[in-house]
Design a protein around this motif. Structure first.
Motif, PDB file in Angstrom:
ATOM      1  N   LEU A 169      -1.942   3.135  -7.202  1.00  0.00           N
ATOM      2  CA  LEU A 169      -0.284   2.197  -6.952  1.00  0.00           C
ATOM      3  C   LEU A 169       0.441   2.667  -5.902  1.00  0.00           C
ATOM      4  O   LEU A 169       0.835   1.924  -5.047  1.00  0.00           O
ATOM      5  CB  LEU A 169       0.161   2.318  -8.281  1.00  0.00           C
ATOM      6  CG  LEU A 169       1.686   1.506  -8.232  1.00  0.00           C
ATOM      7  CD1 LEU A 169       1.396   0.024  -8.164  1.00  0.00           C
ATOM      8  CD2 LEU A 169       2.236   1.565  -9.741  1.00  0.00           C
ATOM      9  N   ASN A 170       0.564   4.129  -5.803  1.00  0.00           N
ATOM     10  CA  ASN A 170       1.456   4.655  -4.849  1.00  0.00           C
ATOM     11  C   ASN A 170       0.703   4.479  -3.384  1.00  0.00           C
ATOM     12  O   ASN A 170       1.584   4.301  -2.432  1.00  0.00           O
ATOM     13  CB  ASN A 170       1.806   6.001  -5.168  1.00  0.00           C
ATOM     14  CG  ASN A 170       2.814   6.310  -5.977  1.00  0.00           C
ATOM     15  OD1 ASN A 170       3.691   5.496  -6.049  1.00  0.00           O
ATOM     16  ND2 ASN A 170       2.859   7.362  -6.934  1.00  0.00           N
ATOM     17  N   PHE A 171      -0.466   4.677  -3.545  1.00  0.00           N
ATOM     18  CA  PHE A 171      -1.217   4.305  -2.084  1.00  0.00           C
ATOM     19  C   PHE A 171      -1.106   2.875  -1.461  1.00  0.00           C
ATOM     20  O   PHE A 171      -0.898   2.708  -0.444  1.00  0.00           O
ATOM     21  CB  PHE A 171      -2.836   4.669  -2.427  1.00  0.00           C
ATOM     22  CG  PHE A 171      -3.644   4.600  -1.160  1.00  0.00           C
ATOM     23  CD1 PHE A 171      -3.477   5.516  -0.174  1.00  0.00           C
ATOM     24  CD2 PHE A 171      -4.455   3.518  -0.931  1.00  0.00           C
ATOM     25  CE1 PHE A 171      -4.361   5.465   1.056  1.00  0.00           C
ATOM     26  CE2 PHE A 171      -5.415   3.523   0.213  1.00  0.00           C
ATOM     27  CZ  PHE A 171      -5.342   4.438   1.120  1.00  0.00           C
ATOM     28  N   ARG A 172      -1.006   1.831  -2.336  1.00  0.00           N
ATOM     29  CA  ARG A 172      -0.858   0.626  -2.115  1.00  0.00           C
ATOM     30  C   ARG A 172       0.610   0.432  -1.603  1.00  0.00           C
ATOM     31  O   ARG A 172       0.913  -0.188  -0.711  1.00  0.00           O
ATOM     32  CB  ARG A 172      -1.236  -0.393  -3.131  1.00  0.00           C
ATOM     33  CG  ARG A 172      -0.867  -1.857  -2.502  1.00  0.00           C
ATOM     34  CD  ARG A 172      -1.713  -2.056  -1.230  1.00  0.00           C
ATOM     35  NE  ARG A 172      -1.597  -3.451  -0.775  1.00  0.00           N
ATOM     36  CZ  ARG A 172      -1.660  -3.779   0.565  1.00  0.00           C
ATOM     37  NH1 ARG A 172      -1.876  -2.722   1.483  1.00  0.00           N
ATOM     38  NH2 ARG A 172      -1.683  -5.029   0.735  1.00  0.00           N
ATOM     39  N   ILE A 173       1.556   0.980  -2.328  1.00  0.00           N
ATOM     40  CA  ILE A 173       3.080   0.827  -1.908  1.00  0.00           C
ATOM     41  C   ILE A 173       3.218   1.478  -0.851  1.00  0.00           C
ATOM     42  O   ILE A 173       4.219   1.124   0.017  1.00  0.00           O
ATOM     43  CB  ILE A 173       3.808   1.602  -2.968  1.00  0.00           C
ATOM     44  CG1 ILE A 173       3.823   0.770  -4.491  1.00  0.00           C
ATOM     45  CG2 ILE A 173       5.336   1.705  -2.724  1.00  0.00           C
ATOM     46  CD1 ILE A 173       4.509   1.321  -5.698  1.00  0.00           C
ATOM     47  N   ASN A 174       2.542   2.762  -0.538  1.00  0.00           N
ATOM     48  CA  ASN A 174       2.865   3.443   0.531  1.00  0.00           C
ATOM     49  C   ASN A 174       2.456   2.544   1.904  1.00  0.00           C
ATOM     50  O   ASN A 174       3.093   2.539   3.015  1.00  0.00           O
ATOM     51  CB  ASN A 174       2.162   4.652   0.778  1.00  0.00           C
ATOM     52  CG  ASN A 174       3.074   5.809  -0.145  1.00  0.00           C
ATOM     53  OD1 ASN A 174       4.174   5.477  -0.549  1.00  0.00           O
ATOM     54  ND2 ASN A 174       2.384   6.652  -0.458  1.00  0.00           N
ATOM     55  N   VAL A 229     -12.342   3.294 -10.173  1.00  0.00           N
ATOM     56  CA  VAL A 229     -11.793   2.104 -10.713  1.00  0.00           C
ATOM     57  C   VAL A 229     -10.434   2.253 -11.296  1.00  0.00           C
ATOM     58  O   VAL A 229      -9.603   1.210 -11.233  1.00  0.00           O
ATOM     59  CB  VAL A 229     -12.868   1.658 -11.658  1.00  0.00           C
ATOM     60  CG1 VAL A 229     -12.144   0.303 -12.665  1.00  0.00           C
ATOM     61  CG2 VAL A 229     -14.210   1.332 -11.166  1.00  0.00           C
ATOM     62  N   LEU A 230     -10.004   3.296 -11.959  1.00  0.00           N
ATOM     63  CA  LEU A 230      -8.586   3.266 -12.169  1.00  0.00           C
ATOM     64  C   LEU A 230      -7.713   3.492 -10.937  1.00  0.00           C
ATOM     65  O   LEU A 230      -6.585   3.032 -11.055  1.00  0.00           O
ATOM     66  CB  LEU A 230      -8.673   4.599 -12.809  1.00  0.00           C
ATOM     67  CG  LEU A 230      -9.488   4.837 -14.397  1.00  0.00           C
ATOM     68  CD1 LEU A 230      -9.255   6.193 -15.169  1.00  0.00           C
ATOM     69  CD2 LEU A 230      -8.735   3.931 -15.294  1.00  0.00           C
ATOM     70  N   ASN A 231      -8.110   4.394  -9.976  1.00  0.00           N
ATOM     71  CA  ASN A 231      -7.445   4.046  -8.731  1.00  0.00           C
ATOM     72  C   ASN A 231      -7.052   2.789  -8.231  1.00  0.00           C
ATOM     73  O   ASN A 231      -6.203   2.073  -7.814  1.00  0.00           O
ATOM     74  CB  ASN A 231      -7.800   4.893  -7.659  1.00  0.00           C
ATOM     75  CG  ASN A 231      -7.864   6.308  -7.759  1.00  0.00           C
ATOM     76  OD1 ASN A 231      -9.095   6.956  -7.849  1.00  0.00           O
ATOM     77  ND2 ASN A 231      -7.032   6.840  -8.254  1.00  0.00           N
ATOM     78  N   ALA A 232      -8.291   1.890  -8.301  1.00  0.00           N
ATOM     79  CA  ALA A 232      -8.371   0.464  -7.917  1.00  0.00           C
ATOM     80  C   ALA A 232      -7.434  -0.340  -8.708  1.00  0.00           C
ATOM     81  O   ALA A 232      -6.695  -1.296  -7.972  1.00  0.00           O
ATOM     82  CB  ALA A 232      -9.827  -0.007  -7.808  1.00  0.00           C
ATOM     83  N   VAL A 233      -7.318  -0.158  -9.914  1.00  0.00           N
ATOM     84  CA  VAL A 233      -6.374  -0.988 -11.002  1.00  0.00           C
ATOM     85  C   VAL A 233      -5.011  -0.892 -10.322  1.00  0.00           C
ATOM     86  O   VAL A 233      -4.339  -1.782 -10.273  1.00  0.00           O
ATOM     87  CB  VAL A 233      -6.521  -0.618 -12.329  1.00  0.00           C
ATOM     88  CG1 VAL A 233      -5.649  -1.313 -13.095  1.00  0.00           C
ATOM     89  CG2 VAL A 233      -8.099  -1.211 -12.747  1.00  0.00           C
ATOM     90  N   TYR A 241      -4.059   0.208  -7.434  1.00  0.00           N
ATOM     91  CA  TYR A 241      -3.937  -0.427  -6.255  1.00  0.00           C
ATOM     92  C   TYR A 241      -3.808  -2.067  -6.332  1.00  0.00           C
ATOM     93  O   TYR A 241      -2.947  -2.576  -5.622  1.00  0.00           O
ATOM     94  CB  TYR A 241      -5.088  -0.031  -5.322  1.00  0.00           C
ATOM     95  CG  TYR A 241      -5.014  -0.676  -3.856  1.00  0.00           C
ATOM     96  CD1 TYR A 241      -4.900   0.222  -2.668  1.00  0.00           C
ATOM     97  CD2 TYR A 241      -5.411  -2.062  -3.573  1.00  0.00           C
ATOM     98  CE1 TYR A 241      -4.730  -0.254  -1.305  1.00  0.00           C
ATOM     99  CE2 TYR A 241      -5.450  -2.479  -2.262  1.00  0.00           C
ATOM    100  CZ  TYR A 241      -4.878  -1.568  -1.268  1.00  0.00           C
ATOM    101  OH  TYR A 241      -5.144  -2.115   0.181  1.00  0.00           O
ATOM    102  N   VAL A 242      -4.575  -2.680  -7.235  1.00  0.00           N
ATOM    103  CA  VAL A 242      -4.351  -4.085  -7.510  1.00  0.00           C
ATOM    104  C   VAL A 242      -2.961  -4.440  -7.856  1.00  0.00           C
ATOM    105  O   VAL A 242      -2.269  -5.468  -7.635  1.00  0.00           O
ATOM    106  CB  VAL A 242      -5.317  -4.691  -8.271  1.00  0.00           C
ATOM    107  CG1 VAL A 242      -5.328  -5.980  -8.836  1.00  0.00           C
ATOM    108  CG2 VAL A 242      -6.855  -4.396  -7.771  1.00  0.00           C
ATOM    109  N   THR A 295      -8.385  -9.701  -4.146  1.00  0.00           N
ATOM    110  CA  THR A 295      -8.066  -8.302  -3.716  1.00  0.00           C
ATOM    111  C   THR A 295      -9.223  -7.614  -4.450  1.00  0.00           C
ATOM    112  O   THR A 295     -10.427  -7.954  -3.915  1.00  0.00           O
ATOM    113  CB  THR A 295      -6.910  -7.794  -4.417  1.00  0.00           C
ATOM    114  OG1 THR A 295      -6.492  -6.314  -4.647  1.00  0.00           O
ATOM    115  CG2 THR A 295      -6.908  -8.235  -5.983  1.00  0.00           C
ATOM    116  N   LEU A 296      -9.351  -6.216  -4.800  1.00  0.00           N
ATOM    117  CA  LEU A 296     -10.540  -5.359  -5.428  1.00  0.00           C
ATOM    118  C   LEU A 296     -10.931  -5.803  -6.677  1.00  0.00           C
ATOM    119  O   LEU A 296     -12.150  -5.336  -6.887  1.00  0.00           O
ATOM    120  CB  LEU A 296      -9.832  -3.959  -5.265  1.00  0.00           C
ATOM    121  CG  LEU A 296      -9.251  -3.727  -4.154  1.00  0.00           C
ATOM    122  CD1 LEU A 296      -8.986  -1.989  -4.347  1.00  0.00           C
ATOM    123  CD2 LEU A 296      -9.864  -3.815  -2.853  1.00  0.00           C
TER     124      LEU A 296
END
Length: 436
Positions: free
Chosen positions: A92-97, A339-343, A345-346, A377-378
């Motif tokens: 989530l933080n990766f996508r927010i950034n 996948v948990l990172n991907a959720v 991110y999504v 998205t992913l």
């Protein structure tokens, strides 16, 4: 929300400002789990986590303000799902950034203010209320477990603030009247069972076993299997306590000629069941369907994960878009984008796209945007929702494992294989009698 906060509009006032009619948003268009009695999936250890926002709470009803737009997090950093939570938050933080680095949304930055629920419904109630009233959060996310999801859901509805949990699979999480709660990382048991049923028919399996956890989510799997699986398939189910740590007796009760063993119906026991299965000569299924995250599974099970373990997942790790994000994540974090990172991110992708499409950082407008969105998205299928917040036309993958490594994670030793891709799955209708 408190009526004394003059910087906020009331829910009624916000409706008068609503201009949204419909939306079709592509991710690239932006300018910028569980305790006994309720749970749905997640990790098994780890710790960490801290408030990620910068404290500049945005005013929920003020789309033209200069402050940050606040996303509120209800994360179980304490307890058995700390590792699951951290991976979600990292994504989530990766996508927010990424969004903030590209100019933010509506010329404002996104800020993630998260708190530790400790998997305690009372704590989750307090935190959700604080995030909405004191931090002016326009969206809530991060909830894991049915207990937490069912606790936060009415708070979101009463305050008219969207709630997108991390993993809440309870069939009771949504009703036909839900308008501010939206399914995300874990589909309800009937939907997951439909995907597994398609896999069974595709593979021509005749003998299937399942370990059922004796709590709401596990029992929902049991009912779904009875209602959905093909009539010509022999199914043997064993019910084990939620906190069971010795599954040998249940496994030995299974037929010797199993084609498939389902352990996703006992989320807290998935890895333990699989490890104990390796020591049995008389029970040797071709496949074992376990938890949804390939990265966590590979790390927990090591080389044995290549011996028939399958992760049932909604993100698509074989898509070019996933690989591109995974490569960026590796370049920045030197880690596998799972996948948990991907959720996570999504979720960030969805929130950013919904605010952009709504044209204002208003919770009611954001919720309407989410309900009308089609977001590429992913996930293996575009994000689409029913009127009551259930994922619609969801496609699930059965992901297997082999020696090797994903292209976007050169440091790995375990690669992924696509064993099966479902047809689009009908949204679960809470007014149906499937689980009655």
């Amino acid at each position: 929300m408190p009526s004394g906060n003059t910087s906020e509009r009331s829910a009624t006032d916000r409706r008068n400002f609503l201009k949204l009619t419909g939306a079709s948003v592509v991710a690239g268009s932006l300018a910028g789990c569980m305790n006994n009695g309720g749970g749905d999936g997640g990790g098994d250890g780890g710790d960490g986590g801290s408030d990620s926002g910068d404290g500049n709470g945005a005013t929920a009803g003020d789309s033209g303000g200069e402050g940050d737009i606040v996303i509120g997090g209800l994360q179980p950093y304490t307890g058995p799902y700390a590792q699951t939570t951290q991976q979600f938050v990292d994504g989530l933080n990766f996508r927010i950034n990424e969004i903030n680095a590209d100019g933010g949304v509506l010329d404002r930055q996104l800020a993630f203010e998260d708190r530790d629920t400790q998997l305690d419904p009372a704590e989750a109630t307090s935190i959700a209320t604080e995030l909405i009233e004191a931090e002016d959060a326009v969206v809530l996310t991060g909830s894991i477990s049915s207990d937490i999801g069912l606790t936060v859901a009415p708070i979101a509805e009463d305050n008219q603030v969207p709630h997108i949990p991390q993993f809440v699979g309870s069939s009771e999480f949504l009703t036909r009247d839900s308008r501010y709660n939206f399914r995300m990382g874990l589909a309800p048991a009937p939907t997951n069972a439909r995907a597994v049923s398609q896999f069974i028919e595709d593979q021509g399996f005749q003998n299937v076993g399942a370990i059922i956890a004796d709590y709401s989510y596990g029992r929902a799997w049991e009912q779904s299997i009875n209602a959905i699986f093909p009539d010509d398939v022999d199914v043997h189910m064993e019910v084990a306590p939620f906190g069971e740590d010795s599954f040998t007796t249940y496994l030995r009760a299974m037929p010797e000629d199993l084609d498939l063993l389902i352990t996703a119906s006992h989320p807290p026991g998935v890895f333990t069941i699989y490890n104990q299965l390796q020591g049995l000569d008389d029970v040797n299924p071709d496949y074992v369907i376990g938890r949804s995250d390939a990265k966590l599974s590979a790390n927990a099970l090591g080389d044995s994960v290549t011996q028939g373990f399958i992760a049932q997942t909604q993100p698509d790790p074989f898509a070019d878009q996933y690989a591109e994000v995974g490569q960026r994540f590796y370049d920045e974090n030197d880690d596998w984008f799972g996948v948990l990172n991907a959720v996570g991110y999504v979720v960030g992708d969805l929130i950013g796209a919904a605010i952009e499409d709504a044209g204002e950082a208003d919770p009611v407008a954001i919720a309407d945007s989410i309900r009308n969105i089609e977001l590429d998205t992913l996930f293996a299928s575009p994000i689409q929702y029913t009127e009551w917040g259930e994922l619609e036309n969801l496609v699930q993958l059965m992901v297997g494992f082999e020696s090797g490594t994903p292209d976007y994670y050169p440091d790995g030793e375990i690669g992924l294989t696509e064993e099966f891709r479902s047809e689009p799955l009908p949204a679960y209708d809470p007014s149906s009698d499937l689980l009655s």
